[in-house]
Design a protein around this motif. Structure first.
Motif, PDB file in Angstrom:
ATOM      1  N   GLY A   1      31.943  34.204 -13.165  1.00 45.99           N
ATOM      2  CA  GLY A   1      32.289  32.803 -13.413  1.00 45.99           C
ATOM      3  C   GLY A   1      31.079  32.079 -13.943  1.00 45.99           C
ATOM      4  N   ASN A   2      31.253  30.790 -14.162  1.00 47.83           N
ATOM      5  CA  ASN A   2      30.162  29.975 -14.675  1.00 47.83           C
ATOM      6  C   ASN A   2      29.376  29.422 -13.489  1.00 47.83           C
ATOM      7  OD1 ASN A   2      28.837  29.007 -16.796  1.00 47.83           O
ATOM      8  ND2 ASN A   2      30.470  27.640 -17.529  1.00 47.83           N
ATOM      9  N   PHE A   3      28.540  30.258 -12.867  1.00 47.85           N
ATOM     10  CA  PHE A   3      27.891  29.841 -11.621  1.00 47.85           C
ATOM     11  C   PHE A   3      26.717  28.896 -11.894  1.00 47.85           C
ATOM     12  CE2 PHE A   3      29.376  34.243 -10.205  1.00 47.85           C
ATOM     13  CZ  PHE A   3      30.540  33.733  -9.652  1.00 47.85           C
ATOM     14  N   GLU A   4      26.542  27.943 -10.976  1.00 48.98           N
ATOM     15  CA  GLU A   4      25.453  26.968 -11.121  1.00 48.98           C
ATOM     16  C   GLU A   4      24.373  27.272 -10.072  1.00 48.98           C
ATOM     17  OE1 GLU A   4      27.046  22.952 -11.192  1.00 48.98           O
ATOM     18  OE2 GLU A   4      25.062  22.142 -10.694  1.00 48.98           O
ATOM     19  N   TYR A   5      23.299  27.933 -10.521  1.00 46.87           N
ATOM     20  CA  TYR A   5      22.225  28.324  -9.595  1.00 46.87           C
ATOM     21  C   TYR A   5      21.179  27.221  -9.486  1.00 46.87           C
ATOM     22  CZ  TYR A   5      23.869  33.156  -9.479  1.00 46.87           C
ATOM     23  OH  TYR A   5      24.605  34.279  -9.270  1.00 46.87           O
ATOM     24  N   LEU A   6      20.447  27.205  -8.372  1.00 48.77           N
ATOM     25  CA  LEU A   6      19.308  26.290  -8.241  1.00 48.77           C
ATOM     26  C   LEU A   6      18.034  27.068  -8.582  1.00 48.77           C
ATOM     27  CD1 LEU A   6      19.832  24.317  -4.871  1.00 48.77           C
ATOM     28  CD2 LEU A   6      20.235  23.506  -7.203  1.00 48.77           C
ATOM     29  N   ASP A   7      17.069  26.383  -9.187  1.00 51.77           N
ATOM     30  CA  ASP A   7      15.754  27.007  -9.396  1.00 51.77           C
ATOM     31  C   ASP A   7      15.045  27.104  -8.059  1.00 51.77           C
ATOM     32  OD1 ASP A   7      15.837  27.452 -12.055  1.00 51.77           O
ATOM     33  OD2 ASP A   7      14.939  25.499 -12.599  1.00 51.77           O
ATOM     34  N   GLU A   8      14.122  28.064  -7.974  1.00 54.33           N
ATOM     35  CA  GLU A   8      13.432  28.259  -6.683  1.00 54.33           C
ATOM     36  C   GLU A   8      12.683  27.008  -6.215  1.00 54.33           C
ATOM     37  OE1 GLU A   8      11.024  31.768  -6.373  1.00 54.33           O
ATOM     38  OE2 GLU A   8      12.775  33.002  -6.878  1.00 54.33           O
ATOM     39  N   ASN A   9      12.211  26.204  -7.169  1.00 57.92           N
ATOM     40  CA  ASN A   9      11.471  24.995  -6.761  1.00 57.92           C
ATOM     41  C   ASN A   9      12.384  23.843  -6.335  1.00 57.92           C
ATOM     42  OD1 ASN A   9      12.482  24.226  -9.164  1.00 57.92           O
ATOM     43  ND2 ASN A   9      10.508  23.883 -10.187  1.00 57.92           N
ATOM     44  N   GLU A  10      13.676  24.080  -6.417  1.00 57.12           N
ATOM     45  CA  GLU A  10      14.620  23.002  -6.048  1.00 57.12           C
ATOM     46  C   GLU A  10      15.087  23.089  -4.600  1.00 57.12           C
ATOM     47  OE1 GLU A  10      17.393  21.665  -9.579  1.00 57.12           O
ATOM     48  OE2 GLU A  10      17.282  23.859  -9.563  1.00 57.12           O
ATOM     49  N   TYR A  11      14.693  24.158  -3.910  1.00 58.92           N
ATOM     50  CA  TYR A  11      15.145  24.287  -2.524  1.00 58.92           C
ATOM     51  C   TYR A  11      14.084  24.939  -1.641  1.00 58.92           C
ATOM     52  CZ  TYR A  11      16.239  29.177  -3.759  1.00 58.92           C
ATOM     53  OH  TYR A  11      16.160  30.465  -4.178  1.00 58.92           O
ATOM     54  N   THR A  12      14.269  24.823  -0.333  1.00 60.34           N
ATOM     55  CA  THR A  12      13.357  25.426   0.639  1.00 60.34           C
ATOM     56  C   THR A  12      14.188  26.259   1.602  1.00 60.34           C
ATOM     57  OG1 THR A  12      12.022  23.433   0.538  1.00 60.34           O
ATOM     58  CG2 THR A  12      11.638  24.877   2.435  1.00 60.34           C
ATOM     59  N   LEU A  13      13.778  27.490   1.807  1.00 54.58           N
ATOM     60  CA  LEU A  13      14.464  28.304   2.823  1.00 54.58           C
ATOM     61  C   LEU A  13      13.678  28.145   4.120  1.00 54.58           C
ATOM     62  CD1 LEU A  13      15.291  31.558   0.832  1.00 54.58           C
ATOM     63  CD2 LEU A  13      16.811  29.658   1.392  1.00 54.58           C
TER      64      LEU A  13
ATOM     65  N   TRP B   1      26.414  24.182  -1.172  1.00 57.01           N
ATOM     66  CA  TRP B   1      25.428  25.176  -1.619  1.00 57.01           C
ATOM     67  C   TRP B   1      25.439  26.406  -0.717  1.00 57.01           C
ATOM     68  CZ3 TRP B   1      23.759  24.074  -6.285  1.00 57.01           C
ATOM     69  CH2 TRP B   1      23.780  22.726  -6.693  1.00 57.01           C
ATOM     70  N   ILE B   2      25.390  27.569  -1.349  1.00 55.49           N
ATOM     71  CA  ILE B   2      25.404  28.808  -0.564  1.00 55.49           C
ATOM     72  C   ILE B   2      24.202  29.685  -0.928  1.00 55.49           C
ATOM     73  CG2 ILE B   2      27.878  28.932  -0.049  1.00 55.49           C
ATOM     74  CD1 ILE B   2      28.183  30.732  -2.545  1.00 55.49           C
TER      75      ILE B   2
ATOM     76  N   ARG C   1      19.277  36.946  -3.180  1.00 57.82           N
ATOM     77  CA  ARG C   1      18.221  35.997  -2.769  1.00 57.82           C
ATOM     78  C   ARG C   1      18.212  34.772  -3.686  1.00 57.82           C
ATOM     79  NH1 ARG C   1      13.447  39.137  -0.048  1.00 57.82           N
ATOM     80  NH2 ARG C   1      14.632  40.885   0.713  1.00 57.82           N
ATOM     81  N   ALA C   2      19.380  34.202  -3.854  1.00 56.32           N
ATOM     82  CA  ALA C   2      19.514  33.048  -4.747  1.00 56.32           C
ATOM     83  C   ALA C   2      20.463  32.025  -4.129  1.00 56.32           C
ATOM     84  CB  ALA C   2      20.063  33.519  -6.081  1.00 56.32           C
TER      85      ALA C   2
END
Ligand SMILES: C[S@@+](CC[C@H](N)C(=O)[O-])C[C@H]1O[C@@H](n2cnc3c(N)ncnc32)[C@H](O)[C@@H]1O
Length: 334
Positions: free
Chosen positions: A190-202, A267-268, A274-275
């Motif tokens: 599908g047309n998935f919308e990923y976040l860049d690594e700098n946009e989130y904190t695990l 958000w998942i 690892r995304a």
């Protein structure tokens, strides 16, 4: 030949009740919904354009039916504790339901609402509802059910109220299903919308645990934390982060899909890749148990609002199956 069980679909939305009851072999004889966008979706899926505002519909316009289904908007009752029954509910949408019950006398009433209805207005709303249904001649049972117990990867608690003229509905007979997780329902492409690594904190692994609800909070988008009243070293707790910024692991269950989130910011975290990505609208509908053939509103924000307002199909389907078994089949046997 057995007579087909009939029902009406009030406050129909996109027809969650209709889908569930039709799946159990029942026939819808009337539907009402005020919102034009919902009505169009309803017609596309069920071939019937619902009647409009229920306050303007005379009960005599409604054909006879066996079961009244309604997931009605929750409003406080202005008259507190007069204990007159349905006159106390005048001016609310619940009054409209009672007006139809009074005239049509259905065998069964099935009402659904948010869990919060129980404590709404210092319990006055809920107590008035139960009292009123009893005064109208019904034996009333109710229970909070959670969709995650019905093979759906979403924790969504709803109060289910069943009123019967004969016998009493027994929630203990409801059959639960094995838990499933977000990873079990994901789209493969599908047309998935990923976040860049700098946009989130695990968050640190030591803080990650499956919550009793089945949710696994693993991180957050780098914005929108509650600042006021947040104690130091509690930043890893999901409640510190605003709901649209929270990230949940696909190994767990999804939190309740609300109707107010019209841009679908769910958000998942995909453990294998690892995304982090956004849940798709398709996946939201699957988390409510809707089939993939279901025709959604082409306007995305409408589609998100409609699904957030709906009922979870497998949960209502199990309630429907039990109503048929306990109230209609046992009546025929006995
Ligand atoms: C919580 S939603 C129910 C959704 C539905 N159970 C489903 O499966 O999609 C309540 C619905 O009641 C509708 N509604 C509110 N006031 C109404 C009225 N006066 N007459 C008919 N429908 C109304 C709203 O537009 C909304 O779609």
């Amino acid at each position: 030949m057995k007579k087909q069980i009939t029902f009406i679909d009030l406050f129909a939305g996109i027809g969650g009740f209709r889908y569930s009851f039709e799946k159990c072999g029942c026939k819808c004889v009337f539907s009402s919904e005020i919102d034009e966008a919902c009505k169009k979706v309803y017609e596309e899926n069920y071939g019937e354009y619902p009647k409009g505002d229920i306050t303007k519909i005379d009960a005599s316009e409604i054909p006879d039916f066996d079961i009244l289904c309604a997931g009605f908007p929750c409003q406080p009752f202005s008259i507190c504790g007069k204990k007159k029954g349905f006159e106390d509910t005048r001016g609310t949408l619940f009054f409209e339901i009672c007006r139809i019950i009074k005239e049509k006398n259905p065998k069964v009433i099935l009402l659904e609402n948010v869990k919060h209805l129980i404590n709404h207005d210092g319990k006055n709303t809920f107590n008035t509802i139960i009292f009123t249904l009893e005064k109208l001649g019904y034996n009333v049972s109710y229970k909070v059910l959670n969709s995650k117990d019905f093979g759906v990867a979403q924790s969504r608690e709803r109060i289910i109220i069943v009123g019967t003229r004969k016998g009493k509905f027994d929630f203990e007979k409801i059959k639960k299903k094995k838990e499933v997780y977000i990873k079990d329902i994901l789209d493969s492409d599908g047309n998935f919308e990923y976040l860049d690594e700098n946009e989130y904190t695990l968050i640190d692994k030591k803080y990650i645990k499956r919550q009793p609800s089945g949710l696994i909070f693993v991180g957050y988008r780098n914005k929108g934390m509650w600042k006021k009243g947040v104690r130091p070293n509690t930043e890893h707790l999901s409640r510190v982060h605003r709901q649209p910024n929270r990230i949940y692991s696909v190994e767990g269950i999804h939190p309740t899909i609300p109707s107010q989130e019209t841009s679908g910011r769910f958000w998942i975290y995909l453990n294998n890749e690892r995304a982090v990505r956004k849940l798709t609208i398709n996946e939201c509908y699957k988390l409510m148990g809707f089939p993939k053939e279901f025709k959604k509103d082409s306007n995305l924000s409408n589609a998100y609002k409609q699904i957030g307002n709906s009922v979870v199909i497998p949960m209502i389907e199990e309630v429907a199956r039990q109503i048929i078994k306990q109230i209609f089949e046992e009546e025929q046997d006995g």
